[in-house]
Design a protein around this motif. Structure first.
Motif, PDB file in Angstrom:
ATOM      1  N   ARG A  12       0.828  -1.207   0.000  1.00 34.42           N
ATOM      2  CA  ARG A  12       0.000   0.000   0.000  1.00 34.42           C
ATOM      3  C   ARG A  12       0.860   1.254   0.000  1.00 34.42           C
ATOM      4  NH1 ARG A  12      -1.390   3.505   3.622  1.00 34.42           N
ATOM      5  NH2 ARG A  12      -0.655   2.294   5.393  1.00 34.42           N
ATOM      6  N   ASP A  16       0.755   4.035  -2.730  1.00 33.57           N
ATOM      7  CA  ASP A  16       0.362   5.381  -2.321  1.00 33.57           C
ATOM      8  C   ASP A  16       1.260   6.421  -2.971  1.00 33.57           C
ATOM      9  OD1 ASP A  16      -1.742   4.643  -0.750  1.00 33.57           O
ATOM     10  OD2 ASP A  16      -0.700   4.824   1.156  1.00 33.57           O
ATOM     11  N   ASP A  20      -0.617   8.420  -5.979  1.00 32.68           N
ATOM     12  CA  ASP A  20      -1.286   9.569  -5.377  1.00 32.68           C
ATOM     13  C   ASP A  20      -1.639  10.581  -6.467  1.00 32.68           C
ATOM     14  OD1 ASP A  20      -1.332  12.376  -4.101  1.00 32.68           O
ATOM     15  OD2 ASP A  20      -1.418  11.039  -2.353  1.00 32.68           O
ATOM     16  N   ALA A 266      -8.985   1.441  -1.456  1.00 29.39           N
ATOM     17  CA  ALA A 266      -8.684   2.835  -1.132  1.00 29.39           C
ATOM     18  C   ALA A 266      -9.841   3.522  -0.427  1.00 29.39           C
ATOM     19  CB  ALA A 266      -8.324   3.597  -2.401  1.00 29.39           C
TER      20      ALA A 266
END
Length: 319
Positions: A12, A16, A20, A266
């Motif tokens: 994760r 991320d 992002d 998410a």
């Protein structure tokens, strides 16, 4: 990036930084991971077999394909994917999928529309060296290596028994007057802390159906479902809507040997990674527990109910 602290969801954290919405360049990604661009790129490429920039570009194109299927415009999809022009997006999409992202003037003879929208759950996936793919609405699916995880007939049996037994219990609960159906026979009882109190027949039966509605939405890539009423008639309708789809989803997981695939959700805060096989095991475990509790409460209310033994169910079921 090199921290090996036990319990961290390193997948994760990697995703991320790469995916992002604000990290549009390698420097942005590396800054989020507190690393130099060179070190960050080296670590991601070594671990995922794909550079962070290529990984981000591919996953956003997969998301774009899904958004087009859902009816988004080519213009909105292009800018959401980080492209500065529709033309640049159209070229990248065509290279990846071999077709136009939509109806573009002059793109086809006679102005005919080219439908680029995928027709199946994973048709928007592009070839990847790491199994990481976009999964709607805002999640990621991490496919296990081919050949790992096999169909399990016992699991199939348990899943089928679960849905049929749940339906039988809802039918039995119809015999209870409303007050008895909602009566708190287990004051303060909670099966899982985050699910709240499950003190009555109504609450337990509702949770049996709701757990499948929620998890199926995650597996199918659907929106978070609206919760329906908990009276027996409404619950039967909800159950009959979700049960066949749940069975199909589990059969599809077994057919593809995808028990080890991972879903990066998410929508959770913070985002969480779930192994698909563990999701099915979770549903089965707590469903079995709740069904036994419902039986206890139905007997307490004076109704006759069987033991729920899969042996008896299989014996009387035509198969």
């Amino acid at each position: 990036m090199a921290d090996d602290t036990p319990g961290r969801d390193r997948l994760r954290e990697l995703l991320d930084a790469v995916l992002d919405e604000d990290n549009r360049t390698l420097s942005d990604m590396a800054g989020d991971a507190y690393a130099s661009p060179w070190y960050f790129s080296r670590q991601i490429t070594r671990g995922a077999g794909e550079s962070p920039v290529a990984l981000r570009r591919r996953v956003l194109l997969e998301r774009a394909a899904w958004q087009l299927r859902a009816g988004a415009s080519v213009t909105d999809t292009a800018f959401a994917a980080g492209y500065e022009s529709v033309e640049g997006f159209a070229r990248a999409f065509a290279r990846a999928y071999g077709r136009s992202p939509g109806a573009v003037d002059g793109d086809t003879a006679g102005g005919a529309e080219v439908d680029a929208r995928p027709r199946t759950r994973d048709e928007h996936w592009l070839p990847a060296p790491n199994g990481i793919h976009f999964h709607p609405p805002v999640s990621l699916w991490v496919a296990e290596e081919a050949g790992r995880g096999t169909p399990d007939e016992v699991t199939a049996l348990m899943v089928h028994h679960d849905v049929e037994d749940t339906r039988a219990l809802i039918e039995t609960a119809k015999a209870l007057p409303g007050a008895e159906y909602h009566r708190a026979r287990l004051p303060g009882w909670s099966v899982l802390p985050w699910d709240g109190a499950e003190e009555s027949v109504a609450a337990l039966l509702d949770r049996l159906v709701w757990s499948k509605e929620v998890w199926l939405a995650s597996v199918e890539g659907g929106a978070h479902p609206a919760r329906g009423a908990d009276d027996p008639v409404s619950l039967l309708a909800r159950h009959d809507a979700v049960a066949p789809r749940w069975l199909v989803a589990v059969r599809d997981i077994a057919r593809r040997g995808a028990w080890g695939d991972r879903l990066v959700d998410a929508l959770c805060e913070p985002p969480e990674t779930f192994v698909i096989g563990s999701v099915v095991a979770h549903v089965l475990t707590f469903s079995a527990h709740r069904r036994l509790l419902v039986r206890h409460l139905l007997r307490d209310a004076g109704l006759s109910v069987d033991t729920g033994d899969p042996i008896d169910w299989l014996t009387r079921s035509p198969r």
